[in-house]
Design an enzyme around this catalytic site. Structure first.
Site, PDB file in Angstrom:
ATOM      1  N   THR A  11     -55.904  30.493  10.180  1.00 23.51           N
ATOM      2  CA  THR A  11     -56.806  29.753   9.299  1.00 23.51           C
ATOM      3  C   THR A  11     -57.420  28.550  10.008  1.00 23.51           C
ATOM      4  OG1 THR A  11     -55.439  30.427   7.452  1.00 23.51           O
ATOM      5  CG2 THR A  11     -56.947  28.614   7.050  1.00 23.51           C
ATOM      6  N   VAL A  12     -56.581  27.701  10.600  1.00 20.71           N
ATOM      7  CA  VAL A  12     -57.121  26.474  11.209  1.00 20.71           C
ATOM      8  C   VAL A  12     -57.846  26.790  12.522  1.00 20.71           C
ATOM      9  CG1 VAL A  12     -56.574  24.152  12.036  1.00 20.71           C
ATOM     10  CG2 VAL A  12     -55.283  25.111  10.136  1.00 20.71           C
ATOM     11  N   LYS A 100     -47.926  19.865  12.212  1.00 28.05           N
ATOM     12  CA  LYS A 100     -47.110  18.720  11.750  1.00 28.05           C
ATOM     13  C   LYS A 100     -45.638  18.842  12.156  1.00 28.05           C
ATOM     14  CE  LYS A 100     -46.255  20.034   7.463  1.00 28.05           C
ATOM     15  NZ  LYS A 100     -47.223  20.760   6.737  1.00 28.05           N
ATOM     16  N   VAL A 127     -51.514  15.340   9.463  1.00 29.26           N
ATOM     17  CA  VAL A 127     -51.213  14.675   8.176  1.00 29.26           C
ATOM     18  C   VAL A 127     -52.510  14.535   7.397  1.00 29.26           C
ATOM     19  CG1 VAL A 127     -50.364  12.583   7.048  1.00 29.26           C
ATOM     20  CG2 VAL A 127     -49.322  13.348   9.187  1.00 29.26           C
ATOM     21  N   GLY A 129     -54.649  16.750   6.373  1.00 26.63           N
ATOM     22  CA  GLY A 129     -55.735  17.693   6.679  1.00 26.63           C
ATOM     23  C   GLY A 129     -56.973  16.994   7.206  1.00 26.63           C
ATOM     24  N   ILE A 131     -58.416  14.283   6.177  1.00 29.41           N
ATOM     25  CA  ILE A 131     -58.537  12.843   5.900  1.00 29.41           C
ATOM     26  C   ILE A 131     -58.271  12.058   7.183  1.00 29.41           C
ATOM     27  CG2 ILE A 131     -57.664  10.894   4.550  1.00 29.41           C
ATOM     28  CD1 ILE A 131     -56.554  12.928   2.537  1.00 29.41           C
ATOM     29  N   GLY A 182     -53.374  31.692  -5.352  1.00 28.08           N
ATOM     30  CA  GLY A 182     -53.280  31.424  -3.914  1.00 28.08           C
ATOM     31  C   GLY A 182     -53.287  29.940  -3.577  1.00 28.08           C
ATOM     32  N   LYS A 200     -44.692  14.376   6.518  1.00 28.97           N
ATOM     33  CA  LYS A 200     -45.952  13.646   6.722  1.00 28.97           C
ATOM     34  C   LYS A 200     -45.742  12.136   6.667  1.00 28.97           C
ATOM     35  CE  LYS A 200     -48.784  17.466   4.973  1.00 28.97           C
ATOM     36  NZ  LYS A 200     -49.331  18.083   3.753  1.00 28.97           N
ATOM     37  N   GLY A 297     -56.773  23.115   3.909  1.00 24.09           N
ATOM     38  CA  GLY A 297     -57.970  23.955   3.852  1.00 24.09           C
ATOM     39  C   GLY A 297     -58.554  24.121   5.246  1.00 24.09           C
TER      40      GLY A 297
HETATM   41  N1  HSE Z   1     -48.900  22.992   1.727  1.00 27.34           N
HETATM   42  C1  HSE Z   1     -49.558  21.745   2.020  1.00 27.34           C
HETATM   43  C2  HSE Z   1     -50.120  21.148   0.739  1.00 27.34           C
HETATM   44  C3  HSE Z   1     -50.652  21.838   3.034  1.00 27.34           C
HETATM   45  O1  HSE Z   1     -50.016  21.777  -0.324  1.00 27.34           O
HETATM   46  O2  HSE Z   1     -50.640  20.049   0.791  1.00 27.34           O
HETATM   47  C4  HSE Z   1     -50.150  21.894   4.423  1.00 27.34           C
HETATM   48  O3  HSE Z   1     -49.555  20.693   4.810  1.00 27.34           O
END
Ligand code: HSE
Length: 400
Positions: A11-12, A100, A127, A129, A131, A182, A200, A297
């Site tokens: 994904t990333v 992470k 940490v 995503g 931001i 999902g 985090k 995301g």
């Molecule tokens: N599962 C995490 C969340 C995302 O719901 O924020 C990945 O760190």
């Protein structure tokens, strides 16, 4: 031309490829040089995907190519990401990651290796995503003493709590729906038990104070015990419930905690709804700053990785330092932390409640055979003693 490689086309990783491709002209303009993804490493064949042009299955091709200056590690997990990261850094290739787990476990060591080989190890995406929070802590707030960090650092739990609040639903039914759509993992434990937020806040606290915070030293509670009745009380208080990951410096003591909190509208984090994340940092000179956005995301996380790639591209042959020593930061037991507590008891005897807990603000009539109240400020240890003495505590949520 700056040449980069991506390790892992999940994904990333595929997001990083997309961001670099779609924003090619913007990136070239900002860098004053073109950025090319020379290789993508993945074991899978990705038949018919244009990525095949640059797809390799052997990591040696990347490590042995002196043209590759920057490696994006988007594999996740500890192994072989750790070995690949070490190798890249030892070859003088900067590494930018969203991983992470690796950052939390091996951050100081990998930063040191990067320093020795005149390259960088950057992890903005690990940490929050998309931001920007690591870079502000490293640069914009470098002159500050950080007094506290309070984060909504997990999108899954914030989504669940928001739905419980707005739709009056029970935890289990919101979780089941989130899994169907999902939004929540099939195995959601790391999220709902607070472990993801804990890792985090361990990273953010380490960066704020320059020493290693072990996530196992952080007292962690998830959201599984939060009920629709708790939300009914919160509503009566004009408040909501959020999972906070918190670290606080009080004198020479450091406290850290992940737990649900009663949050009033005056707190800027009150307004953070759904899958969004936010981090409120309080500093001794500039006061509060807040960082908000998508905590997960594909493109949001990938964008943060690419921001690090650009930083490395501007500093080829140099080390971008991150102060994070291997020495452990002593986290004090939360027993000494002071706050108010919201308590539900299976009694409506106010005199008896006040006899044990002292002055309280009562909230009655929300559910049969019980009442809720908010205490005055006291330490966690004092609260525990009083709760044990009272005996019929149904639940407790800390008040921010
Ligand atoms: N599962 C995490 C969340 C995302 O719901 O924020 C990945 O760190």
């Amino acid at each position: 031309m700056i040449k980069a490689a991506i390790l892992g086309y999940g994904t990333v990783g595929s997001g990083v490829y997309e961001v670099i491709k779609k924003n090619k002209d913007i990136i070239t303009g900002r860098l004053g040089d073109a950025l090319q993804v020379k290789y993508v490493l993945d074991l899978r064949p990705f038949e018919g995907d244009p990525v095949q042009e640059v797809l390799v299955h052997d990591v040696d091709i990347i490590m042995n190519d002196p043209e590759v200056a920057i490696v994006c590690e988007t594999m996740g997990g500890e192994h072989p990401a750790y070995e690949f990261t070490r190798r890249a850094l030892e070859c003088g290739k900067s590494v930018c990651t969203s991983n992470k787990e690796l950052v939390e476990k091996h951050g100081p060591e990998l930063i040191q290796i990067a320093k020795e080989h005149k390259c960088s190890y950057l992890f903005e995406a690990s940490v929050g995503g998309g931001i920007p929070i690591i870079r502000p802590l490293r640069t914009s707030l470098a002159q500050e003493e950080v007094l506290s960090i309070t984060g909504i650092l997990n999108g899954t739990t914030n989504y669940i709590l928001t739905k419980m609040e707005t739709e009056g639903l029970a935890f289990e039914s919101v979780l089941a729906r989130a899994q169907e759509k999902g939004y929540a993992e099939k195995n959601p434990d790391a999220d709902i038990l607070g472990f993801d937020a804990c890792r985090k806040i361990a990273i953010l606290t380490s960066l704020a104070y320059g020493k290693k915070v072990d996530f196992e030293d952080i007292s962690t509670e998830g959201i599984t015990a939060i009920t629709d009745v708790d939300f009914a009380y919160a509503k009566k208080m004009g408040a909501t419930i959020k999972l906070f990951a918190k670290s606080v410096k009080k004198g020479d003591k450091y406290y850290a905690l992940v737990a649900p909190f009663i949050v009033k509208p005056e707190n800027p984090l009150y307004a953070v709804k759904g899958v969004f994340n936010a981090i409120l940092v309080n500093c001794n000179m500039g006061g509060e700053t807040m960082y908000y956005g998508k905590g997960a995301g594909k493109l949001a996380t990938a964008s943060a990785v690419v921001a690090d790639v650009l930083d490395c591209a501007r500093h080829i042959g140099k080390h971008l330092d991150i102060r994070w020593e291997d020495e452990k930061l002593a986290i004090s037991p939360i027993d000494g932390a002071v706050r108010k507590f919201f308590v539900r008891v299976s009694s409506t005897d106010e005199a008896q409640i006040q006899d044990v807990f002292g002055a309280v603000e009562m909230f009655a009539g929300v559910a049969d055979g019980e009442c809720g109240f908010v205490t005055e400020e006291m330490t966690e240890a004092e609260y525990r003693d009083k709760a044990a003495k009272f005996g019929s505590v149904l639940s407790m949520i800390r008040v921010d």
